[in-house]
Design a protein around this motif. Structure first.
Motif, short mmCIF file in Angstrom:
data_model
loop_
_atom_site.label_atom_id
_atom_site.label_comp_id
_atom_site.label_asym_id
_atom_site.label_seq_id
_atom_site.Cartn_x
_atom_site.Cartn_y
_atom_site.Cartn_z
N ILE A 18 54.47 49.80 29.28
CA ILE A 18 54.09 50.86 30.22
C ILE A 18 54.88 52.11 29.84
O ILE A 18 56.11 52.06 29.73
N ARG A 19 54.18 53.20 29.60
CA ARG A 19 54.85 54.49 29.35
C ARG A 19 54.79 55.30 30.64
O ARG A 19 53.71 55.68 31.09
N THR A 75 55.55 58.69 32.52
CA THR A 75 55.82 60.11 32.25
C THR A 75 55.75 60.90 33.55
O THR A 75 55.04 60.53 34.48
N GLU A 131 53.12 62.56 38.15
CA GLU A 131 53.46 61.34 37.41
C GLU A 131 52.20 60.81 36.74
O GLU A 131 51.15 60.69 37.38
N ILE A 132 52.32 60.48 35.48
CA ILE A 132 51.22 59.90 34.70
C ILE A 132 51.78 58.70 33.96
O ILE A 132 52.76 58.85 33.22
N ASP A 133 51.18 57.54 34.16
CA ASP A 133 51.66 56.31 33.50
C ASP A 133 50.56 55.75 32.62
O ASP A 133 49.39 55.71 33.02
N TYR A 134 50.96 55.29 31.45
CA TYR A 134 49.97 54.79 30.49
C TYR A 134 50.27 53.38 30.04
O TYR A 134 51.44 53.00 29.90
N GLU A 135 49.20 52.66 29.77
CA GLU A 135 49.27 51.42 29.02
C GLU A 135 48.35 51.56 27.82
O GLU A 135 47.40 52.34 27.86
N PRO A 136 48.62 50.83 26.74
CA PRO A 136 47.71 50.89 25.59
C PRO A 136 46.31 50.48 26.01
O PRO A 136 46.14 49.59 26.86
N LEU A 137 45.31 51.10 25.43
CA LEU A 137 43.92 50.80 25.77
C LEU A 137 43.38 49.73 24.82
O LEU A 137 43.56 49.81 23.62
N GLY A 138 42.71 48.75 25.40
CA GLY A 138 42.04 47.73 24.58
C GLY A 138 42.95 46.56 24.26
O GLY A 138 44.10 46.54 24.59
#
Lengths: 97, 97
Positions: A2-3, A5, A90-97
């Motif tokens: 989890i990134r 930001t 706040e924006i949180d990312y996970e890798p897609l796919g």
């Protein structure tokens, strides 16, 4: 992974001592267990008016929750973030796919 | 280093063929000269309602401008991004300090 930001603008005058003190204190967030790839960034797109960003990565939700609940983070949000930050997203990312 | 990011929501139904086709086509942006660390990401924070993100890095402004002006990027923005993206926010970062 989890990134986590957050992009934000401070109430302080750009280039001020208060601005630098806030950023210096925030660097200590990198020492909370589970925090990886901690970065302090300058937001440079003219298409929005945020001025700074922080980015960090966690192995998963348990590490992210541990960060959120860590006493240093809780105190930082209460004592520095809330009074000194004018606006943020706040924006949180996970890798897609 | 400039990190160019965009967080967005598509007009397509989540999980639809149209959504996947858009993401597949967007992967080709990674082939434009100067693009490094291209990532397609899922936005997972409940604190905003964007659903996806792209992130890429450029060595500097010349590479970033070359990407923006590249015929594939120009056509992608015109033919896919504008009609298929409901809303978006571009956030660009440089290292602080």
């Amino acid at each position: 992974m989890i990134r986590h930001t957050v992009v934000f603008t401070l109430r302080h005058k750009p280039g001020s001592v208060e601005e630098q003190e806030f950023l210096d204190e925030a660097k200590k967030l990198a020492d909370i267990p589970g925090v990886k790839k901690f970065e302090q960034l300058r937001q440079v797109s003219p298409k929005n008016d945020f001025r700074f960003g922080f980015s960090m990565e966690f192995a998963g939700q348990a590490a992210y929750s541990g960060y959120n609940n860590h006493p240093f983070h809780v105190a930082f949000v209460r004592d520095r973030w809330m009074p000194e930050v004018e606006k943020f997203l706040e924006i949180d990312y996970e890798p897609l796919g």
